[in-house]
Design an enzyme around this catalytic site. Structure first.
Site, PDB file in Angstrom:
ATOM      1  N   SER A 327      22.270  31.885 -51.632  1.00  0.00           N
ATOM      2  CA  SER A 327      21.908  30.470 -51.564  1.00  0.00           C
ATOM      3  C   SER A 327      23.054  29.559 -51.150  1.00  0.00           C
ATOM      4  CB  SER A 327      21.343  30.009 -52.912  1.00  0.00           C
ATOM      5  OG  SER A 327      20.113  30.653 -53.179  1.00  0.00           O
ATOM      6  N   ASP A 351       6.086  23.841 -54.220  1.00  0.00           N
ATOM      7  CA  ASP A 351       6.705  25.144 -54.432  1.00  0.00           C
ATOM      8  C   ASP A 351       6.038  25.841 -55.609  1.00  0.00           C
ATOM      9  OD1 ASP A 351       8.274  27.322 -54.939  1.00  0.00           O
ATOM     10  OD2 ASP A 351      10.131  26.220 -55.299  1.00  0.00           O
TER      11      ASP A 351
END
Length: 662
Positions: A327, A351
């Site tokens: 990430s 999400d």
């Protein structure tokens, strides 16, 4: 019968004989005189030169090697003078017998014998080979007293390279070793054999190798008178050697030492860079090794142990180790999303905890999802789902073209040899390497720094420094100044900006603010709590092995070498960056749990001069998921959202059963 003698005839015969004999004698003397004149007059110059050659020898003087200092003047590579016991193998009938005899005079350890044997096998010349180095004064006196018994030995005064701090900074410094036959051949081909006359060592790796031409210097010579036995009687003239140049590094060796200590027994690497100059402030690779063990010729047993060690202490991880960035890639992906026009800053998705592509689900690190997510929140809570979809919309080639100028998958140009490029995937790259087309299902994992992505921490730190420097690219470098050892004149090596990546200032500010919020109330808020400066950062967790759909990752059930890597990239202070870094702790788990705390210590020391004992350390959670859930809770979408886009979508045939390649 009576013989009648004629006295006059006999006298005449005798006179003739005497005359002939006299002529013969004079002829012989004439020949001798002619030969004498020929040798003493006609050939005088030639024989005089030969006589001088027998009496006078030219002895090479190896140059002192240049010294290496850190940015604050701390000496980290030095030279020391010592005596060495050396043997001429071509003058010995039995080497084993000679060694045993010498062992009765001075102590010769099994390590000395193993090293001598290895050097003997590698040597293809008649040069002397060291049997025992760094003799004490007592040992020199003993050997000198018995020197007449051993015509094949020599006691030589030599300079030895030494690294006062031992293992600290070993991967950036490298080490020197004896010149191998192959290296000698290359020096001869390059016409440098004169510069190395009398030298026995050369830089092997690290800065010692990269700056060998500057560190070595120029050999000198000495004309000496020698006896018939080859002993030096007196010195006639001398041309001094020219010392090698001194190097002043950009590295803060105390920061380097502390960071290595903060890693403890864990494996990994950290690279810290000054964004405005490209100065490398720390270049950490763990575990380390002691370069002093290589100078005299490393013991074969120790060499085997270092090579067989599963932790790979000889691997230069910042330079050669490649890892998926996880990430930590997302801030750069966010800029790619905005600059390519794929999504606007306020574009918001829902999400649910996964991104659906056909029948395959790419899972988010938070199974329950993050709710409404726009670009700012996607960085703060590290939403995988957001970047799965964004990457799929952009396509791998658009991502590749945006990331290449940042240095991902490219040589940074640091002043060390043998840098790895890593992999920045594209459709052309896959076709060239695998002779296969790029599949749409391979793209989503690229968006979260997985898949084929593999970069060095040097590349990630370089890109982070470029981000902190508003897109101005400075080549990273370890050597800051070159110092003339005679007049102490210093020449800076700091390069000019290589290029500037065109970026929309609003987009850049948005991404930086999101990275600040990562440390305020995002994934690294615990590790970066209560700082006296504002830092921008991003955590990362990179999988080592693939996880099948429906299978849950539980670190305690997996062998340590297969557990996730812990990553963190950051710069501080955010408004005027003085330091940018990238750190990975191999198999360390969640990024905020292992990597971010090390970065916090680096920032505190470099910016404030504080050590960990001076800074209250917050209690870290022991479970990765608990820390992750706590860090992501209640992060708001602080921008006016556009219509929510679905996270799942239809697409071409589904990808393989793993979210990314192992």
């Amino acid at each position: 019968m009576v013989i009648v003698r004629n006295p006059e005839q006999e006298v005449a015969l005798m006179r003739r004989r005497v005359f002939v004999a006299t002529l013969f004698i004079f002829a012989c003397f004439a020949v001798l005189a002619g030969r004498f004149v020929y040798l003493q007059v006609v050939r005088h110059a030639d024989f005089h030169a030969q006589a001088e050659d027998n009496r006078i020898a030219l002895v090479p003087i190896p140059p002192p090697r240049g010294l290496i200092y850190d940015r604050n003047g701390v000496l980290i590579a030095d030279n020391v003078s010592a005596y060495t016991l050396e043997v001429r193998p071509d003058q010995v009938a039995s080497l084993d017998g000679l060694v045993e005899q010498l062992s009765s005079i001075v102590e010769i350890t099994p390590r000395d014998k193993r090293r001598f044997k290895r050097l003997l096998e590698d040597s293809k010349t008649f040069e002397s080979i060291p049997l025992k180095t760094r003799l004490t004064d007592e040992e020199v006196a003993k050997l000198a007293a018995h020197r007449f018994r051993f015509p094949a030995i020599e006691i030589r005064a030599r300079q030895f390279r030494t690294y006062p701090l031992g293992e600290v900074g070993s991967h950036l410094l490298g080490y020197i070793g004896r010149i191998s036959p192959e290296e000698k051949r290359k020096l001869e081909e390059a016409g440098k054999e004169a510069a190395y006359a009398g030298s026995t060592h050369i830089g092997k790796i690290g800065l010692e190798q990269s700056y060998e031409a500057m560190l070595h210097g120029q050999a000198g010579s000495q004309r000496v008178e020698v006896s018939a036995g080859g002993r030096i009687v007196r010195s006639l003239s001398k041309t001094p050697a020219v010392p090698g140049a001194n190097l002043v590094l950009s590295v803060d060796i105390k920061l380097q030492k502390l960071t290595e200590e903060w890693f403890g027994e864990r494996k990994g690497t950290l690279v810290a860079i000054e964004p405005a100059t490209g100065d490398v402030l720390a270049f950490v690779s763990k575990p380390t090794y002691d370069p002093n063990q290589f100078v005299d010729g490393i013991d074969p047993q120790l060499w085997k142990e270092l090579n067989d060690d599963p932790n790979k202490p000889l691997l230069n991880r910042p330079l050669r180790g490649t890892y998926p960035p996880g990430s930590t890639y997302k801030p750069f992906m966010a800029l790619a999303v905005l600059e390519s026009g794929t999504r606007s800053p306020g574009y918001t998705i829902n999400d649910p905890g996964f991104f659906a592509l056909g029948s395959h689900r790419f899972r988010d690190s938070r199974p329950s999802g993050n709710g409404a997510v726009n670009l700012h929140k996607s960085i703060v809570v590290s939403s995988d789902t957001y970047y799965y979809g964004a990457a799929f919309e952009m396509g791998v080639d658009t991502i590749h073209d945006f990331m290449k100028p940042w240095g991902f998958g490219q040589l940074t140009g640091i002043d060390l040899d043998n840098e790895s490029t890593g992999i920045l995937p594209s459709s052309a790259w896959k076709m060239k390497r695998y002779k296969q087309k790029w599949l749409p299902g391979e793209t989503p994992s690229i968006g979260i720094g997985q898949g084929y992505n593999t970069f060095t921490m040097l590349q990630l730190a370089h890109a982070t420094a470029t981000l902190a420097n508003n897109g101005v690219v400075m080549r990273p470098h370890l050597v800051k100044l070159m110092e003339n050892p005679i007049n102490r004149e210093r020449t800076p090596t700091t390069p000019k900006p290589e290029r500037t990546i065109p970026l929309n200032p609003e987009y850049l500010a948005l991404v930086k603010q999101a990275m600040i919020d990562v440390n305020r109330f995002g994934t690294s808020r615990v590790a970066m709590a209560n700082t006296e400066y504002i830092a921008a950062g991003k955590t990362g967790t990179a999988q080592v092995i693939g996880i099948k759909q429906g299978e849950k990752y539980v670190a305690s059930r997996i062998a340590e070498r297969f557990r996730d890597h812990s990553l963190f990239m950051a710069f501080a202070p955010a408004d005027n960056p003085k330091i940018a870094l990238a750190v990975i702790v191999e198999n360390g788990g969640f990024g905020a749990q292992a990597a971010a705390p090390i970065a916090r210590k680096v920032f505190d020391y470099y910016l404030l001069g504080k050590l960990p004992k001076d800074t209250p350390q917050p209690l870290m959670r022991s479970e990765d998921e608990a820390a992750r859930e706590d860090a992501m809770r209640d992060v708001p979408v602080d921008m006016t959202p556009e219509p929510i886009a679905p996270a799942a979508r239809s697409a071409p045939p589904p990808p393989p059963n793993e979210t990314r390649r192992p």
